[in-house]
Enzyme design. Structure first.
Site, short mmCIF file in Angstrom:
data_model
loop_
_atom_site.label_atom_id
_atom_site.label_comp_id
_atom_site.label_asym_id
_atom_site.label_seq_id
_atom_site.Cartn_x
_atom_site.Cartn_y
_atom_site.Cartn_z
N ASP A 56 -29.56 -12.05 0.77
CA ASP A 56 -29.69 -10.97 -0.19
C ASP A 56 -31.00 -10.20 0.07
O ASP A 56 -31.24 -9.80 1.20
CB ASP A 56 -29.60 -11.56 -1.61
CG ASP A 56 -29.42 -10.53 -2.71
OD1 ASP A 56 -28.26 -10.18 -3.00
OD2 ASP A 56 -30.43 -10.07 -3.27
N ASP B 81 -17.58 -11.75 -0.54
CA ASP B 81 -18.69 -11.08 -1.19
C ASP B 81 -18.31 -9.63 -1.48
O ASP B 81 -17.94 -8.89 -0.57
CB ASP B 81 -19.92 -11.15 -0.28
CG ASP B 81 -21.21 -10.69 -0.94
OD1 ASP B 81 -21.15 -10.04 -1.99
OD2 ASP B 81 -22.28 -11.02 -0.39
N HIS C 131 -20.63 -14.35 -2.36
CA HIS C 131 -22.02 -13.99 -2.07
C HIS C 131 -22.94 -15.21 -1.98
O HIS C 131 -23.73 -15.33 -1.06
CB HIS C 131 -22.52 -13.04 -3.15
CG HIS C 131 -23.94 -12.59 -2.95
ND1 HIS C 131 -24.34 -11.86 -1.86
CD2 HIS C 131 -25.06 -12.79 -3.70
CE1 HIS C 131 -25.64 -11.61 -1.94
NE2 HIS C 131 -26.10 -12.18 -3.04
#
Length: 306
Positions: A122, A254, A282
């Site tokens: 991320d 995701d 994710h």
């Protein structure tokens, strides 16, 4: 560690007591300009370091299983970005990409890390590659999980809603919708209640959620954004890491960092190993924990450092 930081560590251990069975790592802190940044530092001090960089709205708790599995062979360092996890959460901090990169630089310098393997998820991707472009000589290997190091073509509506004036603060800080939502919408299968509790532990109040909102607001969408120039520089530098051993570990379900984002990394880093986890979303480290740990361990074994 100073007496002040010893006291801070003791208070943090008490705070972590409800999840100590899952997150048993002694808290450590780096202090700068009155701000305390928490980090995990496990494993032999003379071993090759793995630098784990989390995103929003997680914290070093994300990396607990890779650290537990790899900490006997590697030095596993996992900071909480300022505003996240057990780090300070100041209201008036400059929560910008450049500042987060600078904090990583400070930690690496303090711990005298070299031959670093970056493990990024991320926001950890832009922050990690921001560090790497400044210190390419310190970066030996790359492990990339559901992130980006370039501007995305679109902003998913879930993120766009959190940037709407008035609505965004209410959703993210008032209702804790971003952190709570991530524990449900960022996984392909429900998290056990104890794990969900671990992710939410640092974000119990309006004040403690300041960075969660600031991270969303710091996504640069136009050249006028304060973080746009740095994001562009990171994008331009990405190709220079083609000579580094790299692995892409991707949760294919995701909704934010989709398989199309993975494909862009494959084009930019054509020598990278690619591990696709079809049933993971994710939070691939949660949905496919054992397989992710095995993939990281295998990649490191196949690409030993000189």
């Amino acid at each position: 560690m100073s007496a002040h930081l010893d006291d801070r560590a003791a208070r943090t251990r008490a705070r972590l007591a409800p999840i100590a069975g899952q997150f048993p790592f002694p808290p450590r802190f780096l202090s700068h300009a009155g701000v305390h940044q928490h980090y995990v530092d496990e494993g032999p001090r003379d071993a090759a370091p793995l630098l784990f960089l989390h995103g929003n709205p997680t914290w070093s708790f994300l990396w607990r299983r890779p650290i537990a599995a790899l900490g006997d062979r590697y030095r596993c360092v996992a900071p909480d970005h300022v505003g996240c996890g057990m780090s300070d959460q100041p209201a008036d901090y400059e929560y910008r990409l450049l500042r987060h990169v600078a904090n990583v630089e400070r930690l690496v310098e303090s711990l005298r890390l070299t031959r670093i393997t970056l493990v990024m998820h991320d926001w950890g991707g832009p922050i990690g590659f921001g560090f790497a472009r400044r210190h390419p000589d310190l970066v030996a290997r790359l492990v990339i999980l559901n992130t980006a190091a370039f501007r995305l073509d679109r902003l998913p509506w879930r993120l766009a809603a959190c940037r709407v004036p008035g609505l965004g603060p209410l959703l993210v800080r008032g209702l804790n919708g971003f952190a709570r939502g991530a524990t449900r919408m960022a996984v392909a299968r429900p998290l056990p209640p104890a794990v969900r509790k671990g992710y939410l532990l640092p974000y119990a109040t309006w004040a403690s959620r300041v960075a969660l909102l600031r991270f969303v607001q710091d996504i640069p969408l136009s050249p006028s954004h304060p973080s746009y120039a740095e994001a562009e520089a990171i994008d331009r530098a990405l190709d220079s890491f083609r000579d580094r051993p790299a692995a892409l570990l991707w949760g294919e379900r995701d909704w934010c960092f989709t398989p199309a984002v993975r494909a862009r990394f494959e084009a930019r880093l054509p020598g990278a190993e690619v591990h696709r986890f079809a049933a993971a979303a994710h939070l691939v480290v949660e949905d496919a924990a054992d397989a992710v740990v095995a993939a990281i361990a295998g990649f490191l074994a196949r690409n030993p450092l000189p």
